[in-house]
Design a protein around this motif. Structure first.
Motif, PDB file in Angstrom:
ATOM      1  N   GLU A 109     -33.758  12.957   7.781  1.00  0.00           N
ATOM      2  CA  GLU A 109     -32.907  13.022   6.596  1.00  0.00           C
ATOM      3  C   GLU A 109     -32.482  11.601   6.248  1.00  0.00           C
ATOM      4  N   THR A 110     -32.713  11.198   5.010  1.00  0.00           N
ATOM      5  CA  THR A 110     -32.288   9.887   4.537  1.00  0.00           C
ATOM      6  C   THR A 110     -30.957  10.081   3.819  1.00  0.00           C
ATOM      7  N   ASP A 111     -29.877   9.573   4.402  1.00  0.00           N
ATOM      8  CA  ASP A 111     -28.534   9.761   3.852  1.00  0.00           C
ATOM      9  C   ASP A 111     -28.135   8.520   3.059  1.00  0.00           C
ATOM     10  N   LEU A 112     -27.921   8.694   1.751  1.00  0.00           N
ATOM     11  CA  LEU A 112     -27.531   7.588   0.883  1.00  0.00           C
ATOM     12  C   LEU A 112     -26.017   7.381   0.824  1.00  0.00           C
ATOM     13  N   GLY A 113     -25.267   8.268   1.457  1.00  0.00           N
ATOM     14  CA  GLY A 113     -23.818   8.133   1.462  1.00  0.00           C
ATOM     15  C   GLY A 113     -23.233   8.405   0.069  1.00  0.00           C
ATOM     16  N   ARG A 114     -22.118   7.752  -0.235  1.00  0.00           N
ATOM     17  CA  ARG A 114     -21.423   7.950  -1.508  1.00  0.00           C
ATOM     18  C   ARG A 114     -22.045   7.047  -2.575  1.00  0.00           C
ATOM     19  N   ILE A 115     -22.364   7.647  -3.722  1.00  0.00           N
ATOM     20  CA  ILE A 115     -22.922   6.930  -4.860  1.00  0.00           C
ATOM     21  C   ILE A 115     -21.917   7.085  -6.011  1.00  0.00           C
ATOM     22  N   THR A 116     -21.477   5.964  -6.578  1.00  0.00           N
ATOM     23  CA  THR A 116     -20.489   5.999  -7.652  1.00  0.00           C
ATOM     24  C   THR A 116     -21.150   5.627  -8.969  1.00  0.00           C
TER      25      THR A 116
END
Length: 119
Positions: A109-116
């Motif tokens: 799983e590639t987790d991009l975290g929080r994107i604003t």
């Protein structure tokens, strides 16, 4: 005991066809397993900013809608290995955004975290 889990992806966009003045439903269902595919996940903020998320590899694309009840979380599963581009379509005056060079590997799983997103 060996367990084998198969997931099904129902692609509604590819399932509705228009031919000779009529619409037809030809279900586009693609089976996959986590072991042989990867995923991209993350969270899009703020809540009022996001629309469709598109993961692009060459001419192939996969889609997700962030969950408004789970802080904008999304996950696109069943992706082949490769380097993807992610297009986040903004709404309510927020600009579209693109994230490039996202590496997807089998079984990961590639987790991009929080994107604003921004106006």
């Amino acid at each position: 005991a060996n367990n084998f889990q198969v997931l099904l992806d129902f692609d509604i966009a590819k399932s509705i066809r228009y031919e000779n003045g009529s619409y037809y439903l030809r279900p586009g269902i693609r089976p996959f397993c986590r072991k042989n595919t990867g995923s991209i996940e993350g969270m899009v903020q703020p809540d009022s900013a996001y629309g469709l998320i598109t993961a692009i590899l060459g001419t192939d694309s996969s889609f997700a809608l962030p969950d408004h009840h789970r802080e904008g979380k999304f996950k696109i599963r069943g992706l082949q290995e490769g380097v993807y581009q992610l297009l986040l379509t903004g709404k309510n005056g927020y600009a579209d955004s693109t994230i490039s060079n996202i590496t997807v590997q089998k079984g990961r799983e590639t987790d991009l975290g929080r994107i604003t997103l921004h106006k």
